[in-house]
Every structure is written in C-alpha cells, then in structure tokens.
Design a protein around this motif. Sequence first.
Motif, mmCIF file in Angstrom:
data_model
loop_
_atom_site.group_PDB
_atom_site.id
_atom_site.type_symbol
_atom_site.label_atom_id
_atom_site.label_comp_id
_atom_site.label_asym_id
_atom_site.label_seq_id
_atom_site.Cartn_x
_atom_site.Cartn_y
_atom_site.Cartn_z
ATOM 1 N N VAL A 34 -16.272 -9.579 5.115
ATOM 2 C CA VAL A 34 -14.894 -8.620 5.592
ATOM 3 C C VAL A 34 -13.827 -9.511 5.710
ATOM 4 N N PHE A 35 -13.764 -10.812 6.077
ATOM 5 C CA PHE A 35 -12.564 -11.621 6.342
ATOM 6 C C PHE A 35 -12.290 -11.488 4.908
ATOM 7 N N ALA A 36 -12.613 -12.182 3.984
ATOM 8 C CA ALA A 36 -12.100 -12.263 2.637
ATOM 9 C C ALA A 36 -11.544 -11.119 1.991
ATOM 10 N N TYR A 37 -12.480 -10.100 1.939
ATOM 11 C CA TYR A 37 -11.863 -8.592 1.657
ATOM 12 C C TYR A 37 -10.521 -8.248 2.183
ATOM 13 N N ASP A 38 -10.721 -8.169 3.519
ATOM 14 C CA ASP A 38 -9.320 -7.740 4.201
ATOM 15 C C ASP A 38 -8.331 -8.535 3.906
ATOM 16 N N PHE A 39 -8.274 -9.773 4.249
ATOM 17 C CA PHE A 39 -7.141 -10.625 4.042
ATOM 18 C C PHE A 39 -6.439 -10.318 2.682
ATOM 19 N N THR A 40 -7.343 -10.427 1.624
ATOM 20 C CA THR A 40 -6.792 -10.285 0.127
ATOM 21 C C THR A 40 -6.256 -8.943 0.128
ATOM 22 N N ILE A 41 -6.901 -7.811 0.415
ATOM 23 C CA ILE A 41 -6.236 -6.579 0.048
ATOM 24 C C ILE A 41 -4.833 -6.303 0.953
ATOM 25 N N THR A 42 -4.824 -6.779 2.209
ATOM 26 C CA THR A 42 -3.794 -6.564 3.198
ATOM 27 C C THR A 42 -2.604 -7.450 2.750
ATOM 28 N N PHE A 43 -2.679 -8.624 2.277
ATOM 29 C CA PHE A 43 -1.449 -9.357 1.904
ATOM 30 C C PHE A 43 -0.950 -8.917 0.576
ATOM 31 N N GLY A 44 -2.068 -8.864 -0.472
ATOM 32 C CA GLY A 44 -1.509 -7.999 -1.689
ATOM 33 C C GLY A 44 -0.867 -6.700 -1.572
ATOM 34 N N LEU A 45 -1.362 -5.690 -0.767
ATOM 35 C CA LEU A 45 -0.985 -4.513 -0.447
ATOM 36 C C LEU A 45 0.659 -4.569 0.117
ATOM 37 N N LEU A 46 0.759 -5.358 1.051
ATOM 38 C CA LEU A 46 2.189 -5.463 1.767
ATOM 39 C C LEU A 46 3.168 -6.174 0.733
ATOM 40 N N LYS A 47 2.635 -7.002 -0.134
ATOM 41 C CA LYS A 47 3.584 -7.721 -1.127
ATOM 42 C C LYS A 47 4.036 -6.664 -2.145
ATOM 43 N N LEU A 48 3.237 -5.846 -2.345
ATOM 44 C CA LEU A 48 3.272 -4.596 -3.403
ATOM 45 C C LEU A 48 4.344 -3.879 -2.855
ATOM 46 N N ILE A 49 4.144 -3.423 -1.728
ATOM 47 C CA ILE A 49 4.977 -2.488 -1.014
ATOM 48 C C ILE A 49 6.458 -3.042 -0.848
ATOM 49 N N GLY A 50 6.432 -4.536 -0.597
ATOM 50 C CA GLY A 50 7.840 -5.368 -0.531
ATOM 51 C C GLY A 50 8.539 -5.308 -1.677
ATOM 52 N N LEU A 51 8.082 -4.772 -2.972
ATOM 53 C CA LEU A 51 8.738 -4.860 -4.193
ATOM 54 C C LEU A 51 9.749 -3.614 -4.028
ATOM 55 N N PHE A 52 9.250 -2.590 -3.325
ATOM 56 C CA PHE A 52 10.246 -1.407 -3.179
ATOM 57 C C PHE A 52 10.868 -1.003 -1.764
ATOM 58 N N ILE A 53 10.221 -1.560 -0.929
ATOM 59 C CA ILE A 53 10.971 -1.554 0.635
ATOM 60 C C ILE A 53 10.893 -2.789 1.662
#
Length: 514
Positions: free
Chosen positions: A444-463
């Motif tokens: 859970v730690f590894a999956y959550d950290f990876t997806i959360t960080f990656g998702l926010l960095k992707l959103i950050g490309l637009f907002i």
Amino acid sequence: MPKKIWFDEKGLIKLTIILSLTIFVIAFSHSSSAQTTSNITAEIQSLNQSILALENHTADYPSAAVPSWLDTGSNAWMLTAATFVGLQSVPGVALYYAGLSKKKYAVNSALMVFYAFAAVLIVWMIAGYNAGFGYPAFIHVGKYGIMGYPLPAWLGSYEAHQTVYGPGGSLVDIPTSTYIFFQFVFAAITPVLLAGGVIERMNFKAWMVFVPLWSLLVYSPVAYWLFAGGWLNQLGAVDFSGGYVIHVDAGVGALAAALAVGPRLASERKLEAHNLPLVLAGAGLIWLGWDGFNGGDPGGATIDAAIAVLNTNIATAASAIAWMLMDMAFFKKPTLVGATSGAITGLVAITPAAGYVNGWEAMVIGIASGTIPWLALYKLEPKLKVDDTLGVFSTHGIAGILGGLLTGIFANPNVTQYVAPGLTGALYGNWYQLAVQALGAAVVFAYDFTITFGLLKLIGLFIPLQAKPTELAVGDYAIHGEVAYSELLATLPESAKQEKEEEVETKEGEKEKK
C-alpha cells in the motif's frame, strides 16, 4: 353335491353399488381431509408471516420491500453507522482542520474537505464503487482479484438487490444501496484526511481535479485488495475497517502530495491553531463518529460490532492520555491539540484490529499509538524535509501501519470467531499473519506514494499545484472572496481590496450588458 351360491344376480348388483358408494365416500373424505390439511397449513404459514411482519414492523410495506434475505435490524444499523462516518468528515474534519489552520486559511481548509466529500460521491457512483467492490473481478491474475469493473452503480434494480461484492461474491443481508453508501463515506474521508498535508498553500483548482482521480486510481484498487476480498486478502492480509485502506492511503498520500506540491511560504511553516474550540468540536465528532466507522464493518448488528465499538473507545482514551504524557515529558505541558492528536492516532491504530482483539489488547494498541506516532511527528518528520502541514503522515500513515502490524500480533481467536473464524496473530502462534500484514503495509505504501506523486506531477503540467504567492499572502479572501472572521477584512492590503472591487465592478458591468 352342488356348490353353494352366495349371491344371485340381484345380490351381486347390490354389492357392486354398495362397494362403489363406499369407495366414493372414502375417496371424497380423503380429498376433503387433504384439502382441509392444505388449507390449515396455508393459513398457519400466512399467520406466521403476519406475526413476523408485525414483529419487524413491516406489515404496512409491500412484500417486495422486505424480502426474505433482508435483515431489517442490520440494515438500520448500517445506515446509521454510515451517517456517523459521514459526520466525521462533514462537519468533523472540516471543523478540526479549520481550527488547526491559520485564521486566514480557515475557509480554504474547510472547503477543501467539503469539496472532497461531494466529489468522491459523484465519482463513487460513476465508477468508484464497482471498481472497489464489484463482482466479478474485471482484472485478475489467476485466482487473485485486482479490481472490479469501473461501471456505474445507480440502476434501481441493482441498488435494491442483496449486497454481493468482491471477486468471491461475498453476501451481506442488506441492500446494495446501503452498502454503496456505507463504503462511500469511507472512500470520502480518505482524501479528506489527506488534505491536511497540503492545506495553506495548494491551488484549489488543482485540488478539484486531483480528488476524483486519486479516489478512482488509488482508493478503489486498494479497497478491492483489502476490503473486498482481493489479492492481499487472498494471501491472508486483513484490515478490519481501514487502517491500511484509509489511513495509510491518506498518510502516505499526504506525504507524497506535500512533496509534489512543495512547502508553504517560509514565514508560515509552523502550526498555528487559531481556534481551539473548533478543534475540540471537530475531534469530538470524529471520535464518536468512529463508532460507526468500526462498528459498521461487520456488515450488521452483530456481537462483533459491539466488540469493535468498545475496543475503539478503549484504544482512543489510552492513546489520548499517552500522547498527553509524552507532551508533558518533552514539552512540560499537556495541550488540547496534543490530546486530540493522540485521540486521532488511537482511533487510527485500532481501526485495522477493532473486531479482532479483546479489551486489554486494545489498550496496548492505544498506548503504542500515543507514543510511536508522537515520536514520528516530532523526531522523524523534521528529518524528511517535507512540509506536511498537519502531520498527516505520522498521525495517520505511521499509526495505520502500527495498527496493522499489531493486528498481526494480537488477532485473538476468542474474538475473531465472531467475524473471521480461524484468524489468529503471532501471540497465538501464527507468525505468518504478522508477515503478511507487513507485506500489505509495504504494498500500500509503495503503490499509494507512486500514484499520488505521479498524478500530481501530471496535473501540475496543466494547472499550478500551488496558489499564487499573492493569494497566499492574503489567504481566504484572495482565494474564495470570503473570510471566516469579519475582523480579517480590516487587515487586508489595499491591493486585495482594490482587486475585489474591480472584480465586483466587472461582474456588474457584464450583468448590465446582458
């Protein structure tokens, strides 16, 4: 000597008639008796159903409304428990976070919670519920279920059906609509808690995009693995009511989000709880709302539900006192913020174990959760160089992992017989349970950290992930055009007032043109 003739022709005819009449009477009597018996049986069954309907107070409802599989008592408790859990978020956490934040961010902190609660319900109905609890599995590896079909859950016939969920088709004697709502409030409170790691600086528009995507991509899959009977459950890992699914998800997600979004303004990187009565009110709603959190997990009004509620309160009280003692030992004074933080960590740590342990084991878990997360917050987090505003990683992530591991030690067969017969912890000879609990925490730690960080960095490309420095300097008024306290208006810089006046004039001009 001639043979004796018993009957002449007339006698034979008379005998035939008599026998025929006798057979007819016997047959008629048997038929009437059978019919009478059948009628009596039907009347008895009808009477029994009427008595049962009266006992269950369902006599005034259509028969379809109270099918044979429905347990009305369990359904009533589950709807009530779900409402308790909902109150933990709105207004519980909303008040708690608003009180803990700086005065100028009180509206923003509360609105982040309020929005998350609403947004998760929409995505939950569109795809989240069936992705996290759908039957059968949409994605699986051999016999191991990974995720359900991400399909809508709003058809009337589906919502009225008996609850069937997960890759194994688990049954609960309540309507699917009740189960959808109960699981929704768990899904909603997870990003609600995560918000505590990024308040006082995250761009609200980025938050609006992040919450529904995170709920679908992180929460639903993890729920399938550990709530619905998915692959971690199939390996033997257990999470009674969300120590991993909710609190490790929220805590680790907060850590990853704080890292991705970046720190607050240098002058504001300090906790300044501006309204302690709000903090206490929010904490009280969270504490008592947790009775529904853990008491509803068995799926009905069972013995185990009562055990879980009692254990929840024992651990919370022990943890609050332990945290206060830690404050007194290191800071020389007990504090209200500290006491409520300890209560929260106690609630978190008992959550994965609530229905699996007895009273003294719950107390030990409470003492551990009032000390180890304290050390994590004040000794570990500063070394991580991550601006986790309210210490969500320590109070939820660390406390959730701690509770999950202690479940692997304390799972007591005298208690688990009521909800998961055969489940035992290391203290009772099953060291495998501790090992698989550790595996679950790591996954859970590894999956959550990876997806959360990656998702926010992707959103950050637009907002932009952070609000503008000029907005942060002012706070709520610049971000939302309103303030929690009217006296704040007097402290606003002239530039902010002028900007607001220009905005109002622009809107009025547009109205006149229309």
